[in-house]
Design an enzyme around this catalytic site. Structure first.
Site, short mmCIF file in Angstrom:
data_model
loop_
_atom_site.label_atom_id
_atom_site.label_comp_id
_atom_site.label_asym_id
_atom_site.label_seq_id
_atom_site.Cartn_x
_atom_site.Cartn_y
_atom_site.Cartn_z
N CYS A 94 0.83 -1.21 0.00
CA CYS A 94 0.00 0.00 0.00
C CYS A 94 0.86 1.26 0.00
O CYS A 94 0.52 2.26 -0.62
CB CYS A 94 -0.93 -0.01 1.20
SG CYS A 94 -2.07 -1.42 1.19
N THR A 95 1.99 1.19 0.69
CA THR A 95 2.91 2.32 0.70
C THR A 95 3.53 2.54 -0.68
O THR A 95 3.70 3.68 -1.13
CB THR A 95 4.02 2.11 1.76
OG1 THR A 95 3.42 2.06 3.06
CG2 THR A 95 5.05 3.23 1.72
#
Length: 236
Positions: free
Chosen positions: A131-132
């Site tokens: 997600c980062t």
């Protein structure tokens, strides 16, 4: 009669039981005492039955409370049903739905496309590796989206507090929306089994959905979204 004979008679005479003396002193025979004892026993049993009744009543009340609680829990989904949205597909518009942003402020998602287009990318969980990667990818080319008159928003089921912490940590320049019940996430087709599928959705100005990628790879999502918008701009 000699004294010796008198002593012999006294020794052989039948002794009167103390029990008989007690009966005589009370004026009640053993037969009379038996019914009284039975009555007392029956009264005690009756008292015991009565003492059990409140306990049974408490158990029943508790059972009723548990059943009522179960009915209330069973009724909760009905409330969620009211908050559910129909499926949003290509050509459909963003619905009027209020979500919290990372500042814990209310945001009506239908207002996000009033002046510009919108890229809404979805992540399974804030501040996790994949997600980062996706979030930082949109961060790094964020000016390219705004230059084409498109806003960028991240959407997840995380709390506003978790999103705010992640935003600060990774210096994300765009807002994040918290969809705790996955209402919008599910309507977009990215909610399944209590999880969020990594994806992105592109809405033109006015709110109509014109593109979606579900699922999508974290590293590819920003580039694919930008390429689509550039292609759209070139045809206008």
């Amino acid at each position: 009669m000699s004294s010796t004979d008198a002593l012999a008679d006294a020794a052989t005479a039948p002794r009167r039981s103390s029990r008989s003396s007690v009966v005589q002193s009370t004026g009640k025979s053993e037969a009379d005492a038996a019914p009284t004892a039975k009555k007392r026993k029956a009264a005690a049993a009756a008292a015991g039955d009565d003492s059990d009744k409140p306990a049974k009543g408490k158990k029943k009340a508790k059972a009723d409370a548990v059943e009522a609680e179960g009915e209330a829990e069973a009724g909760e989904p009905a409330e969620e049903e009211e908050g559910k949205l129909g499926p949003i597909d290509i050509g459909d518009s963003l619905p009027s739905l209020t979500l919290k942003n990372e500042k814990d402020e209310d945001v009506d998602v239908s207002s996000l496309t009033a002046d510009k287009g919108l890229v809404l990318f979805l992540v399974p969980k804030a501040d996790t590796p994949g997600c980062t990667t996706q979030a930082c990818g949109f961060r790094d080319i964020y000016p390219d989206f705004t230059g084409l008159e498109y806003n960028v928003y991240c959407l997840s089921a995380d709390t506003p507090a978790a999103q705010s912490k992640w935003q600060t940590k990774k210096e994300l320049p765009y807002p994040l929306l918290s969809d705790r019940k996955r209402v919008l996430i599910t309507a977009l087709g990215a909610g399944e089994g209590g999880k969020t599928k990594r994806s992105h959705f592109i809405f033109e100005k006015g709110g109509k959905l014109i593109d979606k990628k579900i699922p999508v790879k974290a590293g590819d999502s920003p580039k694919i979204a930008l390429e689509f918008i550039k292609a759209q701009a070139s045809t206008e």
